[in-house]
Design a protein around this motif. Structure first.
Motif, mmCIF file in Angstrom:
data_model
loop_
_atom_site.group_PDB
_atom_site.id
_atom_site.type_symbol
_atom_site.label_atom_id
_atom_site.label_comp_id
_atom_site.label_asym_id
_atom_site.label_seq_id
_atom_site.Cartn_x
_atom_site.Cartn_y
_atom_site.Cartn_z
ATOM 1 N N GLN A 1 89.318 29.003 13.076
ATOM 2 C CA GLN A 1 90.007 28.003 12.255
ATOM 3 C C GLN A 1 90.016 26.645 12.964
ATOM 4 O O GLN A 1 89.738 25.613 12.349
ATOM 5 C CB GLN A 1 91.429 28.468 11.976
ATOM 6 N N ARG A 2 90.293 26.652 14.251
ATOM 7 C CA ARG A 2 90.319 25.402 15.027
ATOM 8 C C ARG A 2 88.940 24.735 15.025
ATOM 9 O O ARG A 2 88.806 23.531 14.811
ATOM 10 C CB ARG A 2 90.768 25.709 16.459
ATOM 11 N N LYS A 3 87.903 25.531 15.251
ATOM 12 C CA LYS A 3 86.542 24.999 15.287
ATOM 13 C C LYS A 3 86.147 24.433 13.923
ATOM 14 O O LYS A 3 85.579 23.348 13.828
ATOM 15 C CB LYS A 3 85.563 26.095 15.698
ATOM 16 N N LEU A 4 86.452 25.173 12.867
ATOM 17 C CA LEU A 4 86.107 24.722 11.526
ATOM 18 C C LEU A 4 86.848 23.448 11.152
ATOM 19 O O LEU A 4 86.259 22.514 10.580
ATOM 20 C CB LEU A 4 86.413 25.840 10.519
ATOM 21 N N GLU A 5 88.124 23.368 11.499
ATOM 22 C CA GLU A 5 88.898 22.155 11.207
ATOM 23 C C GLU A 5 88.354 20.959 11.982
ATOM 24 O O GLU A 5 88.267 19.849 11.457
ATOM 25 C CB GLU A 5 90.374 22.380 11.537
ATOM 26 N N ARG A 6 87.963 21.169 13.242
ATOM 27 C CA ARG A 6 87.406 20.085 14.062
ATOM 28 C C ARG A 6 86.092 19.587 13.466
ATOM 29 O O ARG A 6 85.876 18.377 13.324
ATOM 30 C CB ARG A 6 87.191 20.564 15.492
ATOM 31 N N LEU A 7 85.203 20.534 13.079
ATOM 32 C CA LEU A 7 83.924 20.142 12.485
ATOM 33 C C LEU A 7 84.140 19.414 11.160
ATOM 34 O O LEU A 7 83.496 18.392 10.885
ATOM 35 C CB LEU A 7 83.049 21.380 12.268
ATOM 36 N N HIS A 8 85.050 19.925 10.336
ATOM 37 C CA HIS A 8 85.353 19.311 9.047
ATOM 38 C C HIS A 8 85.870 17.893 9.230
ATOM 39 O O HIS A 8 85.432 16.956 8.552
ATOM 40 C CB HIS A 8 86.370 20.193 8.304
ATOM 41 N N ARG A 9 86.805 17.721 10.163
ATOM 42 C CA ARG A 9 87.385 16.407 10.418
ATOM 43 C C ARG A 9 86.321 15.429 10.926
ATOM 44 O O ARG A 9 86.233 14.283 10.467
ATOM 45 C CB ARG A 9 88.519 16.535 11.443
ATOM 46 N N GLU B 1 79.526 18.041 -0.306
ATOM 47 C CA GLU B 1 80.564 18.643 -1.145
ATOM 48 C C GLU B 1 80.728 20.120 -0.817
ATOM 49 O O GLU B 1 81.846 20.640 -0.749
ATOM 50 C CB GLU B 1 80.188 18.460 -2.612
ATOM 51 N N PHE B 2 79.594 20.813 -0.577
ATOM 52 C CA PHE B 2 79.645 22.236 -0.236
ATOM 53 C C PHE B 2 80.397 22.451 1.075
ATOM 54 O O PHE B 2 81.247 23.336 1.176
ATOM 55 C CB PHE B 2 78.228 22.815 -0.117
ATOM 56 N N GLU B 3 80.083 21.657 2.103
ATOM 57 C CA GLU B 3 80.729 21.820 3.405
ATOM 58 C C GLU B 3 82.226 21.553 3.304
ATOM 59 O O GLU B 3 83.026 22.255 3.932
ATOM 60 C CB GLU B 3 80.096 20.883 4.425
ATOM 61 N N ASP B 4 82.598 20.557 2.511
ATOM 62 C CA ASP B 4 84.015 20.237 2.336
ATOM 63 C C ASP B 4 84.749 21.400 1.682
ATOM 64 O O ASP B 4 85.785 21.860 2.179
ATOM 65 C CB ASP B 4 84.138 18.976 1.481
ATOM 66 N N PHE C 1 83.727 24.536 1.459
ATOM 67 C CA PHE C 1 83.625 25.715 2.327
ATOM 68 C C PHE C 1 84.716 25.677 3.404
ATOM 69 O O PHE C 1 85.424 26.661 3.620
ATOM 70 C CB PHE C 1 82.236 25.762 2.977
ATOM 71 N N ALA C 2 84.846 24.543 4.086
ATOM 72 C CA ALA C 2 85.821 24.434 5.173
ATOM 73 C C ALA C 2 87.246 24.636 4.671
ATOM 74 O O ALA C 2 88.052 25.329 5.301
ATOM 75 C CB ALA C 2 85.686 23.073 5.858
ATOM 76 N N GLU C 3 87.557 24.050 3.524
ATOM 77 C CA GLU C 3 88.911 24.190 2.992
ATOM 78 C C GLU C 3 89.213 25.636 2.587
ATOM 79 O O GLU C 3 90.285 26.159 2.896
ATOM 80 C CB GLU C 3 89.101 23.246 1.806
ATOM 81 N N SER C 4 88.268 26.288 1.905
ATOM 82 C CA SER C 4 88.543 27.650 1.442
ATOM 83 C C SER C 4 88.603 28.650 2.598
ATOM 84 O O SER C 4 89.458 29.535 2.615
ATOM 85 C CB SER C 4 87.491 28.093 0.421
ATOM 86 N N ALA D 1 75.446 25.575 11.285
ATOM 87 C CA ALA D 1 74.724 24.438 10.712
ATOM 88 C C ALA D 1 75.585 23.178 10.753
ATOM 89 O O ALA D 1 75.088 22.084 11.061
ATOM 90 C CB ALA D 1 74.304 24.755 9.283
ATOM 91 N N MET D 2 76.873 23.322 10.462
ATOM 92 C CA MET D 2 77.783 22.174 10.545
ATOM 93 C C MET D 2 77.871 21.675 11.981
ATOM 94 O O MET D 2 77.882 20.467 12.236
ATOM 95 C CB MET D 2 79.175 22.561 10.018
#
Length: 187
Positions: free
Chosen positions: A39-47, A57-60, A62-65, A99-100
């Motif tokens: 979760q921490r890694k995904l939030e960091r990549l998303h931010r 749009e897909f990455e956004d 994906f990260a939220e869900s 990939a992100m």
């Protein structure tokens, strides 16, 4: 069964239960830690991608869900055939996160691509700043698989033009029940 045997069995069973409880507790802590890390890694990549303006749009979505599922369930997938039991992300989700991560690393490595579209990013070579290769050749020969060509042992044979393919076999009558004739000896 004597009282001593029963007490000994109960003591052994209590010890086994304690070991199993300890193991379950360790596995639970491992799953929770894995979910927090993912979760921490995904939030960091998303931010990071959102700040750079390079998120699709897909990455956004994906990260939220996935973040929401990690919060709610501690794992982002339910089907145990799609990932290992202690993992927080399935194999496919890990590929998307990788990939992100690659995208963020490329953006950090090449800040001049910031603000450009994703289509332009795909056109450029991935390793454009790599060192030139040495002109010295490797002393070990390149690996070539040992594969036998099936047509190697056959020689080309010239076929005369007057030879034609044989006619196909005429169709056979259908095979059914045999015809029986009763013949009497009294003729």
């Amino acid at each position: 069964m004597s009282d001593y045997d029963k007490q000994q069995w109960q003591a052994e069973q209590t010890a086994r239960d304690a070991v199993l409880d300890k193991q379950r507790e360790r596995e639970q802590k491992t799953r929770e830690r894995s979910a927090r890390n993912a979760q921490r890694k995904l939030e960091r990549l998303h931010r990071t991608l959102k700040d750079k303006g390079e998120i699709s749009e897909f990455e956004d979505e994906f990260a939220e869900s996935v973040t929401e599922r990690l919060d709610k369930f501690g794992s982002a997938f339910q089907d145990r055939e799609k990932g290992r039991p202690g993992d927080a992300l399935s194999f496919a989700q890990k590929r998307v996160v990788a990939a992100m991560n690659r995208k963020v690393k490329d953006l950090k490595k090449n800040p001049q691509t910031e603000g450009k579209g994703q289509a332009e990013e795909l056109d450029r070579p991935r390793f454009e700043h790599s060192k030139p290769r040495s002109s010295f050749k490797s002393k070990t020969p390149k690996f070539t698989p040992r594969v036998r060509q099936l047509d190697e042992g056959f020689d080309e044979v010239a076929v005369p033009a007057d030879i034609t393919a044989p006619d196909p076999e005429p169709p056979r009558p259908p095979v059914g029940k045999p015809f029986l004739r009763i013949v009497s000896d009294n003729s």
